[in-house]
Write a protein that holds these residues in place. Sequence first.
Motif, short mmCIF file in Angstrom:
data_model
loop_
_atom_site.label_atom_id
_atom_site.label_comp_id
_atom_site.label_asym_id
_atom_site.label_seq_id
_atom_site.Cartn_x
_atom_site.Cartn_y
_atom_site.Cartn_z
N VAL A 15 34.76 37.84 45.93
CA VAL A 15 34.74 38.83 46.81
C VAL A 15 33.91 39.27 48.37
O VAL A 15 33.31 37.90 48.00
CB VAL A 15 33.97 40.04 45.21
CG1 VAL A 15 35.18 40.58 44.45
CG2 VAL A 15 32.60 39.35 45.47
N LYS A 16 34.34 39.68 48.95
CA LYS A 16 33.88 39.06 50.28
C LYS A 16 33.71 40.81 50.63
O LYS A 16 34.23 42.03 50.78
CB LYS A 16 34.64 38.60 51.45
CG LYS A 16 34.69 37.57 50.78
CD LYS A 16 33.81 36.39 50.89
CE LYS A 16 33.90 35.55 51.02
NZ LYS A 16 33.07 34.18 51.39
N GLY A 17 32.72 40.75 51.33
CA GLY A 17 31.81 42.64 51.47
C GLY A 17 32.55 42.20 53.37
O GLY A 17 31.50 41.64 54.17
N VAL A 18 32.74 44.17 53.83
CA VAL A 18 32.98 43.88 55.39
C VAL A 18 30.84 44.94 55.31
O VAL A 18 31.25 46.34 54.83
CB VAL A 18 33.80 44.71 55.64
CG1 VAL A 18 33.59 44.76 57.55
CG2 VAL A 18 34.72 43.33 55.47
N LEU A 19 30.10 44.50 56.32
CA LEU A 19 29.06 44.78 56.42
C LEU A 19 28.91 45.28 57.11
O LEU A 19 29.26 44.18 59.10
CB LEU A 19 27.20 43.69 56.25
CG LEU A 19 26.28 44.95 55.93
CD1 LEU A 19 26.15 45.45 55.47
CD2 LEU A 19 25.52 43.44 55.83
N LEU A 42 33.30 36.44 41.47
CA LEU A 42 32.99 37.61 40.41
C LEU A 42 32.54 36.91 38.77
O LEU A 42 33.50 36.02 38.35
CB LEU A 42 34.22 38.48 40.58
CG LEU A 42 34.52 38.76 40.10
CD1 LEU A 42 33.32 40.35 39.55
CD2 LEU A 42 35.74 40.24 39.58
N GLU A 43 31.74 37.02 38.12
CA GLU A 43 31.89 36.61 37.03
C GLU A 43 32.20 37.71 35.79
O GLU A 43 32.92 38.72 36.32
CB GLU A 43 29.54 36.85 36.68
CG GLU A 43 29.30 36.43 38.11
CD GLU A 43 27.52 36.91 37.78
OE1 GLU A 43 27.62 37.75 36.36
OE2 GLU A 43 27.11 36.30 38.01
N LEU A 44 33.08 37.21 34.80
CA LEU A 44 33.14 37.12 33.60
C LEU A 44 32.98 38.75 33.07
O LEU A 44 31.95 38.77 33.39
CB LEU A 44 33.88 36.46 32.59
CG LEU A 44 34.43 36.53 31.26
CD1 LEU A 44 35.96 36.98 32.01
CD2 LEU A 44 34.60 35.41 30.81
N GLY A 45 34.00 39.38 33.54
CA GLY A 45 33.58 40.50 32.87
C GLY A 45 32.56 41.62 34.38
O GLY A 45 32.63 42.69 33.78
N GLY A 46 32.83 40.77 35.16
CA GLY A 46 31.92 42.26 36.13
C GLY A 46 32.98 42.93 36.73
O GLY A 46 33.95 43.00 37.06
N GLN A 47 32.07 43.37 38.11
CA GLN A 47 32.86 44.36 38.49
C GLN A 47 32.87 43.89 39.85
O GLN A 47 31.92 43.74 40.51
CB GLN A 47 32.53 46.17 38.50
CG GLN A 47 32.71 47.04 37.07
CD GLN A 47 33.96 46.47 36.41
OE1 GLN A 47 35.00 47.48 37.28
NE2 GLN A 47 34.69 46.17 35.47
N GLU A 55 25.62 39.99 45.66
CA GLU A 55 26.05 39.14 47.06
C GLU A 55 24.95 39.19 48.05
O GLU A 55 24.63 38.02 48.80
CB GLU A 55 27.49 38.45 46.82
CG GLU A 55 27.98 37.81 46.13
CD GLU A 55 27.64 36.16 44.96
OE1 GLU A 55 26.81 35.47 46.34
OE2 GLU A 55 27.19 35.81 44.01
N ILE A 56 25.70 40.03 48.31
CA ILE A 56 25.13 40.85 50.27
C ILE A 56 23.24 40.51 50.08
O ILE A 56 22.47 39.63 50.75
CB ILE A 56 25.84 42.07 50.38
CG1 ILE A 56 27.10 41.32 50.29
CG2 ILE A 56 24.70 42.77 51.76
CD1 ILE A 56 27.77 43.38 51.09
N THR A 57 22.74 41.00 49.50
CA THR A 57 21.67 41.22 48.62
C THR A 57 21.38 40.08 48.83
O THR A 57 20.15 39.26 49.32
CB THR A 57 20.99 41.92 47.35
OG1 THR A 57 21.47 43.31 48.21
CG2 THR A 57 20.08 41.98 47.64
N GLU A 58 21.37 39.24 47.90
CA GLU A 58 20.92 37.77 47.87
C GLU A 58 21.26 36.59 49.22
O GLU A 58 20.03 35.30 49.06
CB GLU A 58 22.02 36.73 46.58
CG GLU A 58 21.45 37.45 45.32
CD GLU A 58 22.23 36.41 44.46
OE1 GLU A 58 23.53 35.69 44.70
OE2 GLU A 58 22.41 37.12 43.49
N GLU A 59 22.13 37.00 50.10
CA GLU A 59 22.36 35.58 51.11
C GLU A 59 21.65 36.47 51.54
O GLU A 59 21.48 35.45 52.83
CB GLU A 59 23.79 35.99 51.47
CG GLU A 59 24.32 35.21 50.31
CD GLU A 59 26.05 35.45 50.66
OE1 GLU A 59 26.69 35.83 50.81
OE2 GLU A 59 27.67 34.65 49.34
N THR A 60 21.87 37.71 51.91
CA THR A 60 21.11 38.23 53.72
C THR A 60 19.34 39.32 53.42
O THR A 60 18.41 39.24 54.44
CB THR A 60 21.31 39.54 54.19
OG1 THR A 60 21.63 40.64 53.29
CG2 THR A 60 23.33 39.04 54.53
#
Length: 76
Positions: A15-19, A42-47, A55-60
Amino acid sequence: MTDITQTVPAFPVSVKGVLVRDDRVLLLQNERGERELPGGKLELGGQPVDCVAREITEETGLQVTTGPILDSWQYV
């Protein structure tokens, strides 16, 4: 107990986000020196919306609010 590898497709989902902020889009530099949108697998069962926000919070370090899915496709 059922072996989950027999019931779940064996391909990863990314998954990729457009911030967008001040009419600008955030691109990050990956380990190959290329620019790309923030995101991850995406983790198994994740949305997807939860995954991209995490991911955006972890990376930025930024807390984000997710919107609708803009597009999706499968690479063959």
